[in-house]
Design an enzyme around this catalytic site. Structure first.
Site, PDB file in Angstrom:
ATOM      1  N   LYS A 186     -27.565 -14.883  10.276  1.00 59.36           N
ATOM      2  CA  LYS A 186     -26.742 -14.199   9.267  1.00 59.36           C
ATOM      3  C   LYS A 186     -25.298 -14.709   9.311  1.00 59.36           C
ATOM      4  CE  LYS A 186     -29.679 -10.109   9.637  1.00 59.36           C
ATOM      5  NZ  LYS A 186     -29.878  -8.788  10.244  1.00 59.36           N
TER       6      LYS A 186
ATOM      7  N   VAL B  75     -26.192  -2.571  10.428  1.00 63.74           N
ATOM      8  CA  VAL B  75     -26.520  -2.069  11.759  1.00 63.74           C
ATOM      9  C   VAL B  75     -27.818  -2.759  12.172  1.00 63.74           C
ATOM     10  CG1 VAL B  75     -27.092  -0.061  13.148  1.00 63.74           C
ATOM     11  CG2 VAL B  75     -25.391   0.143  11.320  1.00 63.74           C
ATOM     12  N   GLN B  76     -27.689  -3.683  13.125  1.00 62.72           N
ATOM     13  CA  GLN B  76     -28.860  -4.453  13.550  1.00 62.72           C
ATOM     14  C   GLN B  76     -29.836  -3.550  14.311  1.00 62.72           C
ATOM     15  OE1 GLN B  76     -29.322  -7.796  12.827  1.00 62.72           O
ATOM     16  NE2 GLN B  76     -31.391  -7.510  13.646  1.00 62.72           N
TER      17      GLN B  76
ATOM     18  N   ASP C 282     -27.624  -3.542   3.680  1.00 65.19           N
ATOM     19  CA  ASP C 282     -29.055  -3.490   4.003  1.00 65.19           C
ATOM     20  C   ASP C 282     -29.809  -2.551   3.066  1.00 65.19           C
ATOM     21  OD1 ASP C 282     -29.820  -5.271   5.955  1.00 65.19           O
ATOM     22  OD2 ASP C 282     -29.121  -4.018   7.610  1.00 65.19           O
TER      23      ASP C 282
ATOM     24  N   SER D 171     -43.126   1.591   4.493  1.00 65.03           N
ATOM     25  CA  SER D 171     -41.944   1.719   5.348  1.00 65.03           C
ATOM     26  C   SER D 171     -40.685   1.860   4.495  1.00 65.03           C
ATOM     27  CB  SER D 171     -41.801   0.491   6.250  1.00 65.03           C
ATOM     28  OG  SER D 171     -41.411  -0.637   5.491  1.00 65.03           O
TER      29      SER D 171
ATOM     30  N   GLY E 161     -41.066 -17.949   4.296  1.00 67.43           N
ATOM     31  CA  GLY E 161     -41.123 -17.441   2.928  1.00 67.43           C
ATOM     32  C   GLY E 161     -40.095 -16.369   2.669  1.00 67.43           C
TER      33      GLY E 161
ATOM     34  N   PRO F 227      31.352  18.114  -9.424  1.00 65.21           N
ATOM     35  CA  PRO F 227      30.790  18.775  -8.234  1.00 65.21           C
ATOM     36  C   PRO F 227      29.441  19.454  -8.496  1.00 65.21           C
ATOM     37  CG  PRO F 227      33.134  19.240  -8.419  1.00 65.21           C
ATOM     38  CD  PRO F 227      32.738  18.546  -9.683  1.00 65.21           C
ATOM     39  N   LEU F 228      29.091  19.663  -9.764  1.00 68.67           N
ATOM     40  CA  LEU F 228      27.835  20.327 -10.078  1.00 68.67           C
ATOM     41  C   LEU F 228      26.661  19.353 -10.160  1.00 68.67           C
ATOM     42  CD1 LEU F 228      29.042  22.817 -12.835  1.00 68.67           C
ATOM     43  CD2 LEU F 228      28.797  23.225 -10.391  1.00 68.67           C
ATOM     44  N   GLY F 229      26.944  18.069 -10.208  1.00 64.21           N
ATOM     45  CA  GLY F 229      25.872  17.087 -10.353  1.00 64.21           C
ATOM     46  C   GLY F 229      25.413  16.988 -11.793  1.00 64.21           C
TER      47      GLY F 229
ATOM     48  N   GLY G  10      22.299  15.511 -12.735  1.00 71.74           N
ATOM     49  CA  GLY G  10      20.842  15.486 -12.900  1.00 71.74           C
ATOM     50  C   GLY G  10      20.210  14.111 -12.828  1.00 71.74           C
ATOM     51  N   LYS G  11      20.750  13.202 -11.997  1.00 70.02           N
ATOM     52  CA  LYS G  11      20.116  11.881 -11.866  1.00 70.02           C
ATOM     53  C   LYS G  11      18.714  11.993 -11.286  1.00 70.02           C
ATOM     54  CE  LYS G  11      22.933   9.476  -9.425  1.00 70.02           C
ATOM     55  NZ  LYS G  11      23.849  10.598  -9.130  1.00 70.02           N
TER      56      LYS G  11
END
Length: 924
Positions: A36, A79-80, A105, A154, A254, A361-363, A365-366
Site C-alpha cells: 500500500k 486500520v490494518q 476501507d 462477510s 486478480g 470624549p464620548l466616542g 462609534g468606530k
C-alpha cells in the site's frame, strides 16, 4: 496518479494524505502495508505507517485514531486487520471510530449503511467489492438486468458486493454455508463473485457457460513441488472454471492488486471531496435570529437576547479545519498559525480600514461601525466578511469608557467575555512584560554586588561537573564577536564583556505594567526593601496595553518573527552607550514561551437581527491584540488580518479598525502596520457624527455621564458646517495615502435629515468617494447596507497607495512630515531630551525605523482643547523613545499618562455577578 497531478496543479501546497495504522508486527500485515505504501508513493500520496506496539490498549488505539481523524492533512485512514494486540480489542468499535469521510476501507457502519441504501455518491465503497465491480465493468458485460450470485456474506466482501451489484441494477442472490443446492444457484449466475474462504470449493462444472467469475479467495494448500511446501489458490477451481467462464480472475494476481488500486482511488476521492468542501472563500454560514426592539435596550440585554452559535460550528462554516482551532469554551476559540501555510497560495480578499474624525470624549462609534459594516456586508449583501478588532483593556472597562464590543445591535457577542479576560492574552503580556522588568533590576543589583568571576560563575553554573553556555548565551557571545563555545576558554576581558551589561540605571526605559487604571503607580520608587541594599531608583507602571510586547504581538508575522522581535526589544542603555536588549538579559526565549498562545488570533462572532420575515446571518470576528493608540500604533494584529483575508476569498472583505482619529490610528495603520504586513487597503471608512462635528465647530464642552447641551440635540447648521472642516482635513489625510475614502455618518436619533444631508454633501465635495448615513446601532446590519454598498463600489475604484515618508529620512524629517501634512503644524520643535534621543538612536542604528507619534487624540494639535483644524502652531517634541522590537520610534508630544486613572464614579460601581445564574451584570 493523473488526478493527483491535477490536484497539485490547482493547489500547489496540497497532497492527498493516507495513514495506515497497525497494531503489532505480523509478517503478513507488514507485507500488505508495504504494498500500500509503495502504491501511494508511486501515485503521489503522502502515506504514513503508524505502528502501535502489541501492548497497545483499546484506549490507546482509539486515541491514535482520533488524532488522525482531526488531522486535516490526512484524507484516508486504514486500520490494518487483524489487530495483533495482547489485549482484548473490540475490532468493530475500533473500525467504527474512523471518521466516515476518511474511511477509505469503507468498513464503518455509516459507509456500509449508505451503500446498503444506494447512496453510492456519498460514501466510500469497500475496496475489494469496488475492485471487483471495476473488473466486471472492464469486461464490457453490462451489469444491469443480469443475474448475479455472491457466495459469502462477510462485511468486507460479500455483504457490500451484494449491495453494489444491486444498485448497479443486477438481480442478486447471496449464498452462504446454509444455502441449499449451491451448485444450482451458481449455475444460474451471469456474474459470480466468490468470497467464502474455502479452497477451490466452486467447481468448473457448476458455472454457467460465458459467466463472469470473480474469485476473491486467498487460501493455502499443500504443494510439495513448491519450496515453501504450499501454494495459494482461490475459492474457485481455476483450471476447470476457466473452461466455462467468459472471464475469470486468477489467484493470485486478480482481485488483490485491484483492492490496492481502489484503496488509492478512495484516498484520492476523499481528498477531492475535502478540497471541494473547503474551497477558499466557499462559506456556508447558518443564520442567527434576534428580534429588533424599540427603544433599543442596553448592550448587555441585546447581547444576551441572541443565542451565540457554537464557535466550532462557525469555524467550520468559514473554512477552518478542526485541527486549526483551539476551543476556549463554546463561544470563543484560538486559530492555529499552521493555517497560514495552508492558505498562503490563495488570493486575498478586499481590505477595508475603519477610522474616524477627531473624536470627542464620548466616542464616535468606530467599533460599532466596524461591526455594523461587517454585518451589513455579510448578512444582507451575502458577501464573505470578517471583522478584525482589538481586544479591550480591563482598565477602561472598569474605569470610565466601558467595554469595546461595539454597541446596540452591532456588537461582538458574548460581550462580557469579549470585554473581560477573553482567552488571557493581556494576562500573558502582563506576565512577560514584568518578567523583563524583574530581569533588568535583578541584573543591575547582581552586577553591583559581585565580582566579574563570581558573576560569571553564577551566570554559567557548574552542572554535572561542567559549565555550558545556554543557546541564548551563545547568541550574546556572537553579538560580542566572541567565537567561543567553551566557558573555560574565555579570557578575563571576554568574561567581563560577557557577564557585565553595565546598565545605566537612569537609562532604563522598560516599565512594569498592570491592566488596571491606577493613577498612583504613575511614579514609584523601587528597591526600598533592606534586602536590595539601597539600590533604589524611580520607576513607573504603564497600562498593559501600552507594553511594547503588545505592539510586538500586533505587528508580528509568525512565531519565529515574534521570537526575533522580542529578542530585539531595548530595555536600557549601557554606560558605554550601547543598547541593552532582552536577548542580552537572557530572557527572550522565556518571553516567547509566555506568548506562544497569545500569538494565535481569537475567533468570536457578531450578532444579527431578524428583519421582518427575512433570516439573516452573523459574521465572524477576529479579536486580537490591543496596542495603546497613543504610544503604539493602535491597530489589531497583522496575523488576524492576513488570515481573514485568505479565508474570505477574492470577492470577500476584511474590515479592520484603527484606533482614535485618522490623524493617529489611520496614519499609523498605513505608515507602520502596512509597511510590516505588506498589505494594501482598498478603502478607508471615515466615521463622523453630527455631535462631534458640532463640537469641532465651536460647540460647548461635553462630559461623559452628563446631559448633552442643547446645541447637540437641536438643529444647528452654523456649528455643523464649521465643524465639517475637521472632517474635510481627515479626508485629506486619508487621500495622502492614495486610497478612496467613504464617509460613514453615524446617525443618532437627535440628528435631523437636513443635518445628515449637509454632512454627506460636504464630505463628497471634500473628495470623499461617497458619504452615507448609517443607523446600525439601532438596526444592526440593515442600518449599514448603504455603507456596505458604497464600500464595495469604492473597493473597485482606482487607487494609488503610497507611504507618507521614506524610512531613510532623518528622524526629525519624518516627524516633521507627519506634523505638517497630517496635523497641519507649521513646524516641530525638538526639546533637549528629544534632541539627545535623536543623536542616540541614530548612533545606535535605529534611525531608519518608522515613527509612531504619541499625542492627544482629542485634537489635531498637541493641545486637547483645540478643536476643528488648528492653525499656526509649532508641535513640541519633548522626548523620543524606541520600541525596537515592535519596530518603531515614538516621539512624545506634550504630556500624557501611560496608565489612566479612575474617575470619581468608575464603571465598577455597576458591575456585579448574579450568584445563582453566574451572569455578569452592569457591563456596557
Amino acid at each position: 496518479k493523473k488526478d493527483v497531478e491535477q490536484l497539485k496543479l490547482k493547489n500547489p501546497n496540497f497532497r492527498p494524505g493516507l495513514v495506515v495504522l497497525q497494531v503489532g508486527d505480523r509478517d503478513d500485515s507488514n507485507l500488505y502495508i508495504s504494498m500500500k505504501l509503495k502504491a501511494a508513493a508511486e501515485i503521489g500520496i503522502n502515506a504514513m505507517h503508524l505502528r502501535l506496539p502489541a501492548t497497545a490498549t483499546e484506549e490507546e488505539i482509539l486515541h491514535s485514531i482520533t488524532e488522525v481523524n482531526e488531522n486535516s492533512s490526512v484524507h484516508g485512514l486504514i486500520v490494518q486487520l487483524p489487530l495483533d494486540s495482547v489485549h482484548e480489542i473490540d475490532t468493530e468499535k475500533v473500525t467504527n471510530s474512523v471518521a466516515p469521510e476518511k474511511d477509505v476501507d469503507g468498513l464503518t457502519s455509516i459507509n456500509a449503511g449508505k451503500l446498503s441504501r444506494g447512496d453510492l455518491g456519498n460514501c466510500l465503497i469497500p475496496c475489494t467489492p469496488n475492485g471487483c465491480m471495476e473488473l466486471i465493468k472492464q469486461t464490457g458485460v453490462s451489469v444491469a438486468g443480469k443475474r448475479a450470485v455472491v457466495i459469502g456474506r462477510s462485511k468486507i466482501v460479500g455483504a457490500p458486493m451484494h449491495d453494489l451489484l444491486l444498485w448497479n441494477h443486477a438481480t442478486v442472490t447471496t449464498c452462504h454455508s446454509k444455502t441449499v443446492d449451491l451448485a444450482a444457484e451458481v449455475g444460474r449466475a451471469d456474474i459470480l463473485v466468490v468470497g467464502i474462504g474455502k479452497a477451490e470449493m466452486v467447481k468448473g462444472e457448476w458455472i454457467k457457460k460465458g459467466a463472469v467469475v470473480i474469485d476473491c479467495g486467498i487460501n493455502h494448500v499443500i504443494d510439495e513441488t513448491k519450496s515453501s511446501g504450499k501454494r495459494v489458490v482461490g475459492d474457485v477451481h481455476f483450471q476447470s472454471a476457466k473452461e466455462q467462464a467468459g472471464f475469470i480472475t486468477p489467484v493470485p494476481g486478480g482481485v488483490g492488486p485491484m483492492t490496492v488500486a481502489m484503496l488509492m482511488a478512495n484516498t484520492v476521492l476523499s481528498a477531492k471531496r475535502f478540497l471541494e468542501s473547503h474551497q477558499a472563500g466557499k462559506w456556508n454560514i447558518s443564520y442567527t435570529r434576534l428580534n429588533l426592539r424599540k427603544p433599543v435596550p442596553s448592550d448587555i440585554v441585546i447581547s444576551r437576547s441572541c443565542a451565540a452559535k457554537s464557535i466550532d460550528s462557525l469555524a467550520r462554516e468559514v473554512g477552518l479545519f478542526s485541527d486549526e482551532v483551539e476551543l476556549y469554551g463554546k463561544t470563543k476559540a484560538k486559530v492555529q498559525l499552521t493555517i497560514i501555510k495552508r492558505l498562503q497560495s490563495l488570493p486575498d480578499g478586499k481590505y477595508v480600514v475603519v477610522t474616524g474624525i477627531t473624536p470627542t470624549p464620548l466616542g464616535e462609534g468606530k467599533s460599532t461601525t466596524t461591526i455594523g459594516l461587517a454585518q451589513a456586508m455579510g448578512a444582507h449583501m451575502k458577501l464573505n466578511v470578517f471583522a478584525c478588532v482589538r481586544q479591550p483593556s480591563q482598565g477602561p472597562t472598569f474605569g470610565i469608557k466601558g467595554g469595546a464590543a461595539g454597541g446596540g445591535y452591532s456588537q461582538v457577542i458574548p460581550m462580557e467575555e469579549f470585554n473581560l479576560h477573553l482567552t488571557g492574552d493581556i494576562h500573558a503580556i502582563t506576565a512577560a512584560n514584568n518578567l523583563v522588568a524583574a530581569a533588568v533590576d535583578a541584573r543591575i543589583f547582581h552586577e553591583a554586588t559581585q565580582s566579574d568571576k563570581a558573576l560569571y560563575n553564577r551566570l554559567v553554573p557548574l552542572s554535572g561537573g561542567e559549565r555550558t553556555f545556554s543557546p541564548i548565551q551563545i547568541n550574546r557571545l556572537k553579538k560580542l564577536g566572541i567565537q567561543k563555545t567553551e566557558p573555560s576558554a574565555l579570557t578575563e576581558e571576554e568574561i567581563n564583556r560577557f557577564a557585565r551589561l553595565d546598565i545605566d540605571p537612569s537609562s532604563v526605559t522598560w516599565q512594569r505594567v498592570l491592566d488596571t487604571n491606577d493613577r498612583f503607580l504613575r511614579k514609584i520608587t523601587i528597591g526600598q526593601s533592606p534586602t536590595e541594599k539601597g539600590y533604589t531608583r524611580e520607576a513607573q507602571f504603564d497600562i498593559t496595553v501600552a507594553s511594547e510586547i503588545m505592539a510586538v504581538l500586533a505587528l508580528t508575522s509568525s512565531l519565529e518573527d515574534m521570537r526575533q522581535r522580542l529578542a530585539k526589544m531595548v530595555v536600557a542603555t549601557s554606560r558605554r552607550g550601547d543598547p541593552i536588549t532582552t536577548e542580552d538579559l537572557g530572557v527572550s526565549g522565556a518571553l516567547t514561551v509566555l506568548m506562544k498562545d497569545a500569538i494565535k488570533p481569537n475567533l468570536m462572532q457578531t450578532l444579527e437581527l431578524l428583519c421582518s420575515m427575512t433570516t439573516l446571518k452573523g459574521t465572524p470576528v477576529f479579536v486580537h491584540a490591543g496596542p495603546f493608540a497613543n504610544i503604539a500604533h493602535g491597530n489589531s494584529s497583522i496575523l488576524a488580518d492576513k488570515i481573514a483575508l485568505k479565508l474570505v476569498g477574492p470577492e470577500g472583505f476584511v474590515v479592520t479598525e484603527a484606533g482614535f482619529g485618522a490623524d493617529i490610528g489611520m496614519e499609523k495603520f498605513f505608515n507602520i502596520k502596512c509597511r510590516y504586513s505588506g498589505l494594501r487597503p482598498h478603502v478607508v471608512v471615515l466615521v463622523a457624527t453630527i455631535r462631534a462635528l458640532k463640537m469641532h465647530g465651536g460647540g460647548p464642552t461635553v462630559t461623559a455621564g452628563m446631559p448633552l447641551p442643547k446645541e447637540y440635540v437641536e438643529e444647528n447648521f452654523n456649528l455643523l458646517e464649521k465643524g465639517c472642516n475637521n472632517m474635510r482635513k481627515q479626508i485629506e489625510n486619508a487621500k495622502h495615502f492614495g486610497v478612496p475614502v467613504v464617509v460613514a455618518v453615524n446617525a443618532f436619533k437627535t440628528d435631523t435629515e437636513a443635518e445628515l444631508d449637509l454632512v454627506c454633501t460636504l464630505a463628497k465635495s471634500a473628495g470623499a468617494f461617497d458619504a452615507v448615513r448609517c443607523s446600525h446601532w439601532a438596526e444592526g446590519g440593515a442600518g449599514a447596507v448603504a455603507l456596505g454598498e458604497a464600500v464595495q463600489k469604492a473597493s473597485s475604484a482606482p487607487s494609488n497607495f503610497k507611504f507618507l515618508y521614506d524610512l531613510d529620512l532623518p528622524i526629525a524629517d519624518k516627524i516633521r512630515i507627519i506634523a505638517q501634512k497630517i496635523y497641519g503644524a507649521d513646524d516641530i520643535e525638538l526639546l533637549p531630551e528629544a534632541q539627545h534621543k535623536v543623536a542616540l538612536y541614530t548612533k545606535q542604528g535605529f534611525a531608519n525605523l518608522p515613527v509612531c507619534m504619541a499625542k492627544t487624540h482629542l485634537s489635531l494639535s498637541h493641545e486637547a482643547e483645540k478643536k476643528g483644524v488648528p492653525k499656526g502652531f509649532i508641535l513640541p517634541i519633548r522626548d523620543i523613545r524606541a520600541s525596537v522590537g515592535a519596530g518603531f520610534l515614538f516621539p512624545l508630544v506634550g504630556t500624557m499618562p501611560t496608565i489612566p486613572g479612575l474617575p470619581t464614579r468608575p464603571c465598577f460601581y455597576d458591575i456585579d455577578l448574579d450568584p445563582e445564574t453566574e451572569q455578569v451584570n452592569g457591563l456596557f
